[in-house]
Motif scaffolding. Structure first.
Motif, mmCIF file in Angstrom:
data_model
loop_
_atom_site.group_PDB
_atom_site.id
_atom_site.type_symbol
_atom_site.label_atom_id
_atom_site.label_comp_id
_atom_site.label_asym_id
_atom_site.label_seq_id
_atom_site.Cartn_x
_atom_site.Cartn_y
_atom_site.Cartn_z
ATOM 1 N N LEU A 230 0.833 -1.202 0.000
ATOM 2 C CA LEU A 230 0.000 0.000 0.000
ATOM 3 C C LEU A 230 0.871 1.258 0.000
ATOM 4 O O LEU A 230 0.492 2.293 -0.540
ATOM 5 N N SER A 231 2.050 1.172 0.628
ATOM 6 C CA SER A 231 2.946 2.341 0.693
ATOM 7 C C SER A 231 3.492 2.696 -0.681
ATOM 8 O O SER A 231 3.752 3.856 -0.980
ATOM 9 N N LEU A 232 3.704 1.689 -1.522
ATOM 10 C CA LEU A 232 4.139 1.872 -2.906
ATOM 11 C C LEU A 232 3.262 1.000 -3.792
ATOM 12 O O LEU A 232 2.667 0.028 -3.319
ATOM 13 N N SER A 233 3.210 1.325 -5.090
ATOM 14 C CA SER A 233 2.503 0.438 -6.015
ATOM 15 C C SER A 233 3.482 -0.620 -6.501
ATOM 16 O O SER A 233 4.706 -0.481 -6.346
ATOM 17 N N MET A 234 2.957 -1.668 -7.103
ATOM 18 C CA MET A 234 3.833 -2.714 -7.656
ATOM 19 C C MET A 234 4.720 -2.149 -8.758
ATOM 20 O O MET A 234 5.841 -2.604 -8.966
ATOM 21 N N PHE A 235 4.250 -1.107 -9.453
ATOM 22 C CA PHE A 235 5.074 -0.472 -10.488
ATOM 23 C C PHE A 235 6.244 0.261 -9.851
ATOM 24 O O PHE A 235 7.354 0.286 -10.388
ATOM 25 N N ASP A 236 6.009 0.854 -8.658
ATOM 26 C CA ASP A 236 7.093 1.555 -7.953
ATOM 27 C C ASP A 236 8.180 0.588 -7.490
ATOM 28 O O ASP A 236 9.331 0.995 -7.278
ATOM 29 N N LEU A 237 7.815 -0.670 -7.315
ATOM 30 C CA LEU A 237 8.788 -1.666 -6.851
ATOM 31 C C LEU A 237 9.697 -2.178 -7.966
ATOM 32 O O LEU A 237 10.688 -2.845 -7.691
ATOM 33 N N LEU A 238 9.343 -1.900 -9.224
ATOM 34 C CA LEU A 238 10.129 -2.411 -10.347
ATOM 35 C C LEU A 238 11.535 -1.797 -10.365
ATOM 36 O O LEU A 238 11.725 -0.621 -10.032
ATOM 37 N N LYS A 239 12.501 -2.592 -10.805
ATOM 38 C CA LYS A 239 13.871 -2.071 -10.951
ATOM 39 C C LYS A 239 13.944 -1.070 -12.103
ATOM 40 O O LYS A 239 14.756 -0.142 -12.088
ATOM 41 N N THR A 240 13.095 -1.271 -13.105
ATOM 42 C CA THR A 240 13.103 -0.400 -14.279
ATOM 43 C C THR A 240 12.063 0.708 -14.144
ATOM 44 O O THR A 240 11.031 0.525 -13.485
ATOM 45 N N ASP A 241 12.351 1.844 -14.783
ATOM 46 C CA ASP A 241 11.378 2.943 -14.844
ATOM 47 C C ASP A 241 10.501 2.840 -16.089
ATOM 48 O O ASP A 241 9.577 3.643 -16.274
ATOM 49 N N TYR A 242 10.802 1.870 -16.947
ATOM 50 C CA TYR A 242 10.063 1.724 -18.201
ATOM 51 C C TYR A 242 8.636 1.246 -17.919
ATOM 52 O O TYR A 242 8.413 0.321 -17.141
ATOM 53 N N ARG A 243 7.641 1.899 -18.547
ATOM 54 C CA ARG A 243 6.242 1.548 -18.294
ATOM 55 C C ARG A 243 5.504 1.179 -19.590
ATOM 56 O O ARG A 243 4.276 1.190 -19.632
ATOM 57 N N GLY A 244 6.283 0.852 -20.641
ATOM 58 C CA GLY A 244 5.675 0.461 -21.899
ATOM 59 C C GLY A 244 5.545 1.620 -22.864
ATOM 60 O O GLY A 244 5.586 2.786 -22.463
ATOM 61 N N ASP B 265 -2.446 -1.445 -16.526
ATOM 62 C CA ASP B 265 -1.279 -0.674 -16.941
ATOM 63 C C ASP B 265 -0.894 0.289 -15.818
ATOM 64 O O ASP B 265 -1.522 0.308 -14.751
ATOM 65 N N ALA B 266 0.136 1.094 -16.038
ATOM 66 C CA ALA B 266 0.653 1.987 -14.989
ATOM 67 C C ALA B 266 -0.350 3.064 -14.603
ATOM 68 O O ALA B 266 -0.230 3.685 -13.536
ATOM 69 N N ASP B 267 -1.357 3.312 -15.457
ATOM 70 C CA ASP B 267 -2.412 4.281 -15.120
ATOM 71 C C ASP B 267 -3.528 3.632 -14.301
ATOM 72 O O ASP B 267 -4.477 4.314 -13.894
ATOM 73 N N GLY B 268 -3.441 2.311 -14.111
ATOM 74 C CA GLY B 268 -4.478 1.610 -13.348
ATOM 75 C C GLY B 268 -5.653 1.158 -14.185
ATOM 76 O O GLY B 268 -6.715 0.822 -13.642
ATOM 77 N N ASN B 269 -5.487 1.118 -15.510
ATOM 78 C CA ASN B 269 -6.580 0.703 -16.398
ATOM 79 C C ASN B 269 -6.348 -0.729 -16.905
ATOM 80 O O ASN B 269 -5.217 -1.151 -17.112
ATOM 81 N N PHE B 270 -7.438 -1.440 -17.151
ATOM 82 C CA PHE B 270 -7.379 -2.838 -17.567
ATOM 83 C C PHE B 270 -7.029 -2.986 -19.043
ATOM 84 O O PHE B 270 -7.462 -2.198 -19.878
ATOM 85 N N PHE B 271 -6.265 -4.034 -19.350
ATOM 86 C CA PHE B 271 -6.166 -4.518 -20.724
ATOM 87 C C PHE B 271 -6.066 -6.043 -20.684
ATOM 88 O O PHE B 271 -5.712 -6.639 -19.662
ATOM 89 N N ASP B 272 -6.411 -6.666 -21.805
ATOM 90 C CA ASP B 272 -6.503 -8.130 -21.851
ATOM 91 C C ASP B 272 -5.546 -8.697 -22.886
ATOM 92 O O ASP B 272 -5.257 -8.064 -23.904
#
Length: 983
Positions: free
Chosen positions: A869-883, A925-932
């Motif tokens: 909750l303190s960070l998102s799973m994206f914040d935990l990534l070693k990379t800053d790349y978000r696609g 995705d990093a914006d919190g929106n769904f994709f399949d």
């Protein structure tokens, strides 16, 4: 001469079905026999039907055993005697008392003790006998038996049909005892001679003691199972005590309800209600409707919310009685689908309640209609599950690795020629349809006119309510119509959300104003976009895709979607055909003019069970009864395969007689068959759609309270963290648990939500309840020492709370608190101080500044909550790349290969037509929106799913009816930053 016959209902012991038992008896020239299954009367009513059908005389009974040892055999002299035996077993089951050494003195039942038990003749009551086996007759030689002569009867137990079944019996005993076949002792199993003997052989064995056969014959001749024959109605016959009063009351309630639902001047509704009332009365269902109304009346008075669904929602009278909220006139529903003079199966209402209210409703039914007359419906599971292969392997003593190989589908070809596997499968085939264990039906309740123990003994499963020993099929065959009192989480979501809105916003909601919800553009736009996470029945990835592809923006389309989402419909290609035809109704290609005539409203596709019935009647010329039975058979609700096959022939013969082309009939049948097994009735779909709209209303206008309610009612389709994410998206500030604020569950005040103590891994349930209760009784906790003293928590439990951040109110860092608690408690559990005369000042130590990082906190939360909750799973990534691409503009990349980074939500495995596996994934995705995503067999084994986390995805964007998704080419889980504590 057979006083001790057992069927498969002597579970994991007897090997013959009731039908086979009767067939074997006829083959051996037997004219009467007694069924005495071990500690149950499951098969007695079925046994009577089968015997009468074949001209045999049936007698009911029970064999009573304790710890595998035979105590005595009870035999009913008549219906009253069967009740006595059932009552005797029921009392011991419900009171959880062991069976006594001797039976009670029954008035209408006989008792047989084994001759080998050593019971003296003088100790026997008038209705009690000694059963002697043929291999014990030699012990009578030279003895004075004058005092027991009248008490001796022939005892020839029957458990198996032949040598093969005896071997099967040994495997069953091994499975039951969880032991090796070689470890099954003679005491654990029957004798190899415990079967029907060839004609005349039993008489020959007892020829020197003909009086024993005479006693046995006389005993059996005096038994008459005087139960009514033919189709009978065993439900409670009246509600008021008088049928005429029932009719008058039902009419009064229906007319009052009609005004409530339709106003005073709706002639269509008046005619419909009057027509239905006549059918209900003609078929003697007034009491059934009134009892259901009474259950609803009670629950509404208690403030419980219910959903009435199933075929009962076809009834306008049910709508007027508020049993359902589905309007049959609006949907043009088919009342005859629920109740008609030709219908052979009993109708029922499915009433859903919240999971935490259903038990009280059931308790009311038991109290209102009497425990003697009321019981829950049972179920009987069989050995069909392939896990039995594992059980057989264990009994054979095979090593785990070898058994694992036999249960691995990928090794099917290799196993096919394996001799051991062939042996296992031969045993499995024999076991396949055999009963394995009795359990409890999801919600069926029976209310009988007579005490229910005339028809069955009762079990006491973990639910703690008396349960009959047979299933819904047997209930139907005997003559009982069930009431389904079910529970579901969706109602819990709605109920609690309404309560939270009232508490948090001081606003009362009438959640039953569904018709206004259906006209609300805001709700319909949410529906159209598939923005339905948390909403009952419409939140799964498949359903959200379907809503988007249809552009679903109204109730009637949602009703159809609720049916076509079923698995078989999608696999048959009919779901795709429906979407296509829905968007282009002018170019629908109807298979036949009859299909156009019957299915124009659903664009040439069978959407509902009613459509299946209509096609069977109008395309193949079947009558309504046969069409409904065929439909039930395809959904697995009809047990006779032979009868079902006859109806399939009738469909094809009928179509041929009407001159339908064979190739068209073949395709019509394919659609009927693939669809019928998975479809809903239209009323069922409509009920689900009503509840979906109620959820959607709350999600649209009160999203924070709604998501808290979803979290507090065990979520839904997705895991807990996703609903926390949705709560954050709804604008709530979500806080970690706090011992001075949190309750057991998630709480919300204004826009601040606090996670509850439920959900903290490792926290004991007693402390989950104790912490908020202690705070309520004695005020806020002052500091760590005060908290430990007042709760009596040990070191391990306090450490969990510190690490999850629940003691942050102290203003100290986690590391400082951990030092403090270790100094305070060491490794000892501190006892609770009930009272202290005075407080001793604890020594205080000065510690260096100990600071926690957000990364450390996130790792604590991952471990103890399952998500950070303190960070998102994206914040935990070693990379800053978000696609390179996000969900919002995915549609503009159709046909292109893109790179995306997605947080894993869920996956679904399906088998393609070539029997290879393929997968469907859902990500954020990093914006919190769904994709399949779609993962084809040729790629996924190389790039597999690896559980929770973020993935780098390379794939081609495809579009289906306006819905974009990604066909995955490459796929890899991204590494996260190391836990700083472990570095």
């Amino acid at each position: 001469m057979y006083l001790n016959v057992h069927s498969q209902y002597s579970m994991r012991y007897g090997t013959m079905s009731v039908k086979k038992l009767v067939a074997e008896a006829i083959f051996c020239g037997i004219t009467q026999m007694v069924i005495t299954d071990i500690n149950n009367s499951t098969g007695v009513m079925e046994f009577m039907r089968e015997c009468r059908k074949e001209g045999l005389k049936p007698i009911g009974g029970i064999e009573f055993r304790r710890n595998k040892q035979l105590l005595y055999i009870g035999i009913a002299r008549n219906k009253e005697g069967m009740k006595e035996l059932n009552d005797f077993l029921t009392w011991h089951n419900l009171e959880q008392k062991v069976l006594p050494d001797s039976a009670k003195p029954f008035k209408h039942a006989l008792v047989i003790y084994a001759y080998s038990s050593g019971i003296e003749a003088g100790a026997l009551n008038e209705n009690e006998y000694l059963g002697i086996r043929f291999d014990e007759l030699h012990t009578l030689h030279g003895k004075d038996i004058s005092n027991i002569k009248d008490k001796l009867v022939a005892l020839q137990p029957v458990f198996v049909a032949d040598k093969i079944e005896y071997r099967l019996h040994e495997y069953l005993r091994g499975i039951d005892l969880n032991t090796l076949l070689t470890m099954v002792t003679p005491e654990d199993k029957c004798r190899s001679t415990d079967r029907f003997l060839p004609p005349g052989e039993l008489e020959a064995k007892f020829s020197k003691y003909a009086f024993i056969l005479d006693n046995t014959r006389k005993l059996m001749d005096g038994c008459i199972m005087d139960y009514a024959q033919g189709k009978v109605h065993l439900n409670r016959k009246t509600f008021t005590g008088n049928k005429q009063d029932d009719k008058a009351l039902l009419e009064k309630l229906a007319m009052e309800g009609m005004v409530y639902r339709y106003g005073k001047n709706n002639k269509t509704a008046l005619n419909k209600v009057k027509n239905e009332l006549k059918v209900i009365d003609d078929l003697d269902f007034c009491a059934y409707f009134l009892i259901t109304w009474d259950i609803i009346r009670y629950s509404m008075a208690k403030g419980y919310y219910h959903v009435g669904r199933g075929s009962g929602a076809n009834s306008t009278v049910a709508f007027c009685l508020r049993i359902t909220d589905v309007d049959p006139l609006e949907l043009n529903l088919y009342f005859e689908r629920f109740l008609n003079a030709q219908r052979t199966s009993p109708p029922d209402f499915d009433i859903d309640y919240s999971w935490d209210e259903r038990e009280d409703v059931q308790d009311y039914i038991f109290k209102r209609y009497g425990r003697e007359y009321t019981a829950l419906l049972g179920t009987i599971s069989t050995f069909k599950d392939r896990s039995v292969i594992r059980e057989i392997g264990k009994v054979m003593g095979l090593p785990k690795a070898e058994i694992d190989g036999f249960t691995d589908p990928s090794r099917a070809t290799e196993n096919r020629d394996n001799a051991t596997f062939k042996k296992i499968m031969a045993i499995y085939q024999l076991m396949g349809a055999m009963p394995n264990q009795r359990s409890i039906h999801a919600g069926g309740v029976l209310i009988s006119e007579e005490p229910i123990t005339y028809y069955t003994a009762l079990d006491l499963p973990p639910k703690g309510m008396p349960t009959v020993q047979w299933d819904m099929y047997e209930a139907e065959a005997i003559g009982f119509d069930k009431y389904d009192i079910l529970s579901q989480r969706g109602i819990g979501h709605i109920k609690e959300a309404v309560r939270l809105v009232e508490e948090n916003r001081q606003r009362k909601i009438d959640i039953h104003q569904v018709k206004s919800f259906m006209k609300d553009d805001n709700l319909n736009n949410k529906l159209k976009s598939g923005n339905s996470i948390g909403c009952f029945y419409i939140e799964s990835p498949a359903m959200r895709q379907l809503l988007t592809k249809l552009g679903c923006k109204d109730y009637l389309t949602l009703v159809a979607a609720s049916s076509i989402i079923r698995p078989g419909v999608a696999q048959s290609g009919m779901m795709k055909a429906y979407i296509q035809n829905y968007h282009d109704p002018k170019n629908v290609n109807y298979l036949h003019p009859v299909m156009k005539e019957q299915l124009e409203d659903t664009f040439g596709v069978m959407v509902y069970q009613e459509d299946v019935i209509k096609i069977c009647i109008n395309y193949a010329g079947m009558n309504g009864t046969d069409a409904d039975i065929l439909r039930r058979g395809m959904s697995g609700k009809y047990r006779s395969k032979m009868e079902f096959n006859k109806l399939v022939e009738k469909f094809h013969d009928g179509a041929r007689a009407l001159g339908r082309p064979e190739h068209i009939t073949g395709e019509v049948w394919r659609q009927v068959f693939s669809f019928a097994g998975y479809s809903f009735s239209k009323a069922h779909s409509a009920s689900f759609a009503v509840e979906s709209y109620q959820s959607l209303f709350l999600k649209t206008y009160y999203p924070q309270e709604f998501m808290v309610a979803v979290l507090n009612n065990y979520g839904g389709f997705y895991t807990r963290w996703l609903y926390v994410h949705e709560l954050q998206k709804a604008g709530a500030k979500v806080h970690l648990p706090c011992v001075n604020i949190s309750t057991t569950v998630v709480s919300i005040k204004d826009a601040d939500a606090h996670l509850g103590f439920i959900g903290i891994q490792g926290l004991e349930s007693k402390f989950i309840e104790l912490i908020p209760e202690e705070r309520k009784q004695n005020g806020l906790f002052v500091d760590l020492e005060d908290f430990v003293k007042r709760t009596g928590m040990g070191l391990e439990q306090v450490v969990i709370l510190i690490r999850v951040g629940a003691l942050r109110f102290t203003g100290k860092s986690k590391k400082a608190l951990l030092w403090e608690v270790h100094l305070m408690l060491g490794t000892k559990v501190r006892p609770v101080n009930d009272a202290e005369l005075f407080q001793l000042e604890r020594k205080r130590y000065t510690l260096p500044e100990l600071i926690n990082t957000k990364l450390e906190d996130a790792y604590h939360e991952l471990e103890l909550l399952g998500f950070p909750l303190s960070l998102s799973m994206f914040d935990l990534l070693k990379t800053d790349y978000r696609g390179d691409v996000r969900t919002d503009n995915l549609i503009s990349y159709v046909g292109q290969t893109v790179k995306m980074v997605g947080l894993y939500v869920c996956e679904k495995t399906v088998h393609a037509k070539n029997n290879k596996k393929m997968w469907f994934g859902t990500f954020l995705d990093a914006d919190g929106n769904f994709f399949d995503t779609t993962h084809f067999p040729n790629y996924t084994p190389i790039y597999p799913f690896r559980g929770k986390g973020c993935y780098l995805i390379l794939g081609k964007v495809v579009e289906d009816f306006g819905f974009p998704s990604v066909e995955v080419i490459r796929f890899a889980k991204l590494p996260i930053k190391e836990n700083p504590v472990l570095v």
